[in-house]
Write a protein that holds these residues in place. Structure first.
Motif, PDB file in Angstrom:
ATOM      1  N   SER A  90       0.826  -1.197   0.000  1.00  0.00           N
ATOM      2  CA  SER A  90       0.000   0.000   0.000  1.00  0.00           C
ATOM      3  C   SER A  90       0.868   1.258   0.000  1.00  0.00           C
ATOM      4  O   SER A  90       1.917   1.318   0.659  1.00  0.00           O
ATOM      5  CB  SER A  90      -0.910   0.009   1.242  1.00  0.00           C
ATOM      6  OG  SER A  90      -1.522   1.258   1.415  1.00  0.00           O
ATOM      7  N   SER A 716     -11.072  -0.488  11.536  1.00  0.00           N
ATOM      8  CA  SER A 716     -10.656  -0.164  10.162  1.00  0.00           C
ATOM      9  C   SER A 716     -11.543   0.902   9.536  1.00  0.00           C
ATOM     10  O   SER A 716     -11.747   0.910   8.329  1.00  0.00           O
ATOM     11  CB  SER A 716     -10.681  -1.426   9.290  1.00  0.00           C
ATOM     12  OG  SER A 716     -11.974  -2.013   9.299  1.00  0.00           O
ATOM     13  N   ASN A 720      -8.095   6.118   5.725  1.00  0.00           N
ATOM     14  CA  ASN A 720      -6.992   5.347   5.161  1.00  0.00           C
ATOM     15  C   ASN A 720      -7.130   3.849   5.394  1.00  0.00           C
ATOM     16  O   ASN A 720      -6.223   3.082   5.071  1.00  0.00           O
ATOM     17  CB  ASN A 720      -5.662   5.838   5.749  1.00  0.00           C
ATOM     18  CG  ASN A 720      -5.648   5.755   7.276  1.00  0.00           C
ATOM     19  OD1 ASN A 720      -6.633   5.374   7.900  1.00  0.00           O
ATOM     20  ND2 ASN A 720      -4.533   6.123   7.865  1.00  0.00           N
ATOM     21  N   GLY A 721      -8.248   3.412   5.968  1.00  0.00           N
ATOM     22  CA  GLY A 721      -8.451   1.996   6.239  1.00  0.00           C
ATOM     23  C   GLY A 721      -7.879   1.544   7.562  1.00  0.00           C
ATOM     24  O   GLY A 721      -7.971   0.364   7.900  1.00  0.00           O
ATOM     25  N   ILE A 734      -3.381  -1.686   7.943  1.00  0.00           N
ATOM     26  CA  ILE A 734      -2.765  -1.717   6.614  1.00  0.00           C
ATOM     27  C   ILE A 734      -1.479  -2.531   6.651  1.00  0.00           C
ATOM     28  O   ILE A 734      -1.205  -3.342   5.762  1.00  0.00           O
ATOM     29  CB  ILE A 734      -2.503  -0.276   6.140  1.00  0.00           C
ATOM     30  CG1 ILE A 734      -3.825   0.468   5.997  1.00  0.00           C
ATOM     31  CG2 ILE A 734      -1.732  -0.257   4.833  1.00  0.00           C
ATOM     32  CD1 ILE A 734      -3.684   1.943   5.842  1.00  0.00           C
TER      33      ILE A 734
END
Length: 759
Positions: A90, A716, A720-721, A734
């Motif tokens: 990522s 999450s 940005n997760g 991530i």
């Protein structure tokens, strides 16, 4: 570095192109631009164009560097990775992505080995880890190819046989059943250093279930960092008993990471090499061997008879726990010579093998020193000090690493200072983590030595630097502040105790500025406030990497640790709180905060609630009814009252009352039901806040870290997760996804990875 953490470039390209483009414009237009109703508009446009031209020139100059992964800009990393046909990580994990591309060939040459898997953990996530093949922990019958079990005598094991024991602590033979007579090592069960063996478990992995099976590969992950702090003034209970933590809290002591940097010499990590809480068993791991070097040292430093040395030489090459070596010495002839205090101390100190817990932890992770600064390993031991004081075991001091306590036997040094390491998930609050930005600031006054900090040390228009991690009595009310900065040196964490409220007043002639950086404020004798008061205005108050102790705990004297509040009683145009932990932020009387910016921080009123017995969700954390509140990547424990709100990745556990809900936003955040908020976007309501955090008590390593039972949308739910809250920037979700991706690429075929979070 500038405010955006971008490197400051001194190539003068921007100024060069400004003048070059300006000279290309006809003089008439330049003249008209200077005398127009709104002058310098054309000049401003030229400056914007010159900025972009300078960027193009820098990019052109770096084209050669962009061909090297070590020096390439971030945009070039995917292009280099495409040449290697690697699976890119990522873009949010820029460090892991660059390392993965740089070491792709290195990884492929070692694909399928345990060494490369442990290296992947460190490279991709920045965590530490230990990889265990579960099939090696399965119980089975012994066969003829197994090495013969070593002979175990009363207290001594031949040094050449010790490596044949699978369990050097529990003495469990390979694949065998546990010896119920050996009680040591029980705390290792289900950890990365478990020495017992298990029957196969065919269930899916969930918690402790489904770990032991032939295709399972267990990755034990250590996500916390161990931050060493040196020269700390301990909290004194009496003249013998102390806590390592200067506020008097009981905290676990951590071992400092100590793994070899050269992965070509990879070997499985030892317990003392990983950043994790230290156990008494590990601190007491002190095997000893009598060597020729020890015998020669005795011969050269003491008047010992040859007969005594000959008797001691009979123990040469045998490995003993410390106490059993002492018993062996008693059984020898001429034991009076060998048991003389100075001689015995020399033997125990120099017989200690290097690769053991006590030798590695003292003084690297736990600093108990003699006056001359030399480690005193032979007279320091681990112990459970829950019910202290304890009887003298013949040691100089006992350390309880689980609670961060130490008890001395005999007089401790007059100016006692301790070294230790504390666990932390992020660079949050006052700490010894890297704060390189303070190194470029020239101090007006430097304070050191743990003396009182008074008003004379603090300059109205200057910088006061505190250059150690000792405890200070901080009593310096200030008036006529113009541009005052109070900073801790990089790598230091001073503890400032407030005997009374600290009152700060601005100069009435100018808009004052105040910066606090790297400081830990605690109350002395009760709750304390840092108060901005007076007729003068503050243009900006910046609190960076600071801790205003939220309290809510008890010290080792059983006194309640009271909170330190930030109280605004004057006008503050902008209040900025970054990477900090604060108690309550309150506006009183004629006070006003026009804009309150909170980033990567914790505002904690839960400690106040525990003291008062009130619910933490109703206890006010932020009370600023006329303020525009801007919060990013932060966690607030308590109620919030403000005028407008702009929030992103904000986790608030408390009642929220925002007056102007037509303005602002509440995006990628989470709050309790019933909160009065502006229109939400991709946000969530917390149905049950009980058990949301691993710990809500300040000072613990897991402070405000999300628990495993927290809702998945909070784990999450960030843009940005990553998780919502103060640890959003860590990108842990991530990094975990990236690690699982790379494990599938480099693991042995047919195995199933199990991620087990040790910290």
């Amino acid at each position: 570095m500038n405010a955006n953490n971008s490197p400051i470039i001194h190539d003068d390209y921007q100024e060069y192109y400004q003048e070059k483009i300006w000279e290309m414009i006809p003089a008439y237009y330049r003249h008209e631009d200077g005398i127009a109703e709104h002058p310098d508009v054309l000049r401003a446009i030229v400056e914007l164009v010159a900025t972009e031209v300078a960027e193009v020139r820098r990019s052109h100059d770096r084209l050669w560097s962009d061909q090297s992964i070590e020096h390439a800009d971030d945009w070039a990393v995917p292009y280099i990775g495409d040449l290697l046909a690697t699976r890119l990580l990522s873009a949010l994990n820029s460090r892991g992505r660059r390392i993965d591309v740089a070491k792709t060939i290195y990884y492929r040459r070692r694909k399928g080995t345990l060494g490369v898997l442990e290296e992947l953990i460190s490279d991709i996530t920045g965590w530490e880890g230990r990889v265990i093949e579960s099939f090696r922990r399965l119980a089975r019958h012994r066969h003829g190819l197994d090495p013969a079990l070593p002979g175990v005598t009363t207290g001594s094991i031949q040094a050449q046989d010790i490596n044949s024991l699978v369990g050097p602590i529990t003495r469990t033979p390979q694949g065998g059943t546990a010896d119920l007579r050996v009680t040591q090592g029980q705390d290792l069960v289900a950890t990365a250093f478990d020495e017992y063996f298990y029957t196969p478990d065919f269930r899916q992995h969930r918690g402790a279930q489904g770990r032991h099976n032939i295709p399972k590969l267990a990755l034990h992950l250590y996500r916390l960092k161990a931050n060493p702090v040196r020269g700390v003034t301990p909290f004194e209970l009496d003249n013998r008993r102390f806590s390592f933590d200067p506020s008097g809290r009981q905290i676990p002591l951590f071992s400092v990471r100590n793994r070899a940097g050269d992965w070509h010499d990879w070997r499985p990590a030892q317990a003392w090499e990983l950043p994790a809480p230290i156990s008494c068993r590990l601190l007491n791991h002190a095997p000893m061997v009598v060597t020729n070097r020890l015998l020669n040292g005795l011969r050269g430093n003491f008047a010992i008879s040859e007969s005594a040395l000959t008797a001691l030489a009979r123990l040469r090459g045998q490995q003993h726990p410390q106490e059993l070596l002492f018993i062996e010495l008693i059984s020898l002839q001429n034991e009076a010579e060998l048991l003389a205090p100075a001689v015995l101390e020399f033997i125990l100190e120099n017989a200690l093998i290097e690769q053991c817990g006590r030798h590695q932890l003292i003084p690297r992770s736990i600093g108990i020193h003699d006056v001359d600064g030399q480690p005193d390993r032979s007279r320091v031991a681990g112990a459970n000090l829950a019910d202290w004081p304890v009887a003298d075991p013949g040691k100089r001091a006992l350390v309880d690493p689980r609670r961060g306590l130490v008890q001395f036997f005999g007089s401790p040094p007059e100016d006692l200072q301790l070294n230790y390491a504390y666990g932390a998930a992020a660079e949050l609050g006052a700490g010894t983590h890297n704060r390189a930005h303070v190194e470029i600031i020239e101090p007006t006054t430097t304070v050191t030595g743990g003396d009182d900090v008074t008003a004379a040390h603090l300059h109205n228009d200057g910088v006061t630097l505190i250059d150690d991690s000792k405890t200070y009595r901080f009593a310096g009310n200030k008036t006529d502040i113009e541009a005052m900065q109070v900073l801790a040196a990089n790598g230091q964490r001073p503890y400032l105790r407030l005997p009374r409220n600290w009152v700060l007043r601005a100069n009435t002639e100018i808009d004052a500025r105040l910066d606090l950086d790297g400081l830990w404020f605690g109350g002395l004798g009760g709750a304390r406030n840092i108060i901005l008061r007076g007729n003068g205005d503050f243009e900006q108050l910046t609190i960076n990497h600071c801790t205003l102790d939220p309290g809510g705990d008890r010290d080792i004297a059983n006194n309640i640790l009271q909170p330190v509040n930030l109280v605004i009683e004057c006008k503050v145009e902008k209040l900025v709180i970054q990477h900090s932990v604060l108690g309550r932020v309150l506006v009183r009387g004629a006070g006003l905060i026009e804009e309150l910016v909170i980033e990567d921080s914790v505002i904690d009123a839960a400690g106040h609630a525990r003291i008062s017995g009130r619910s933490p969700i109703t206890r006010t954390a932020i009370d600023a009814p006329q303020t525009t509140l801007k919060i990013n990547r932060s966690t607030v424990l308590g109620a919030v009252n403000a005028n407008r709100l702009w929030a992103s990745e904000w986790l608030v556990v408390g009642q929220v009352e925002i007056r102007d809900t037509q303005t602002g936003c509440f995006r990628f955040s989470a709050a309790l039901p019933g909160a009065s908020l502006p229109r939400p976007y991709e946000s969530h309501r917390i149905a049950d806040h009980q058990g949301l955090f691993l710990s809500a008590k300040f000072g613990q390593p897991d402070y405000v870290r999300l628990s495993d039972i927290a809702p998945a949308e909070i784990h999450s739910g960030g843009e940005n997760g990553a998780e919502i809250g103060v640890f959003n920037a860590l990108n842990q979700a991530i990094k975990q996804d990236n690690l699982e991706t790379k494990l599938g690429e480099y693991m042995p075929f047919g195995l199933v990875p199990l991620l087990i979070f040790e910290t």
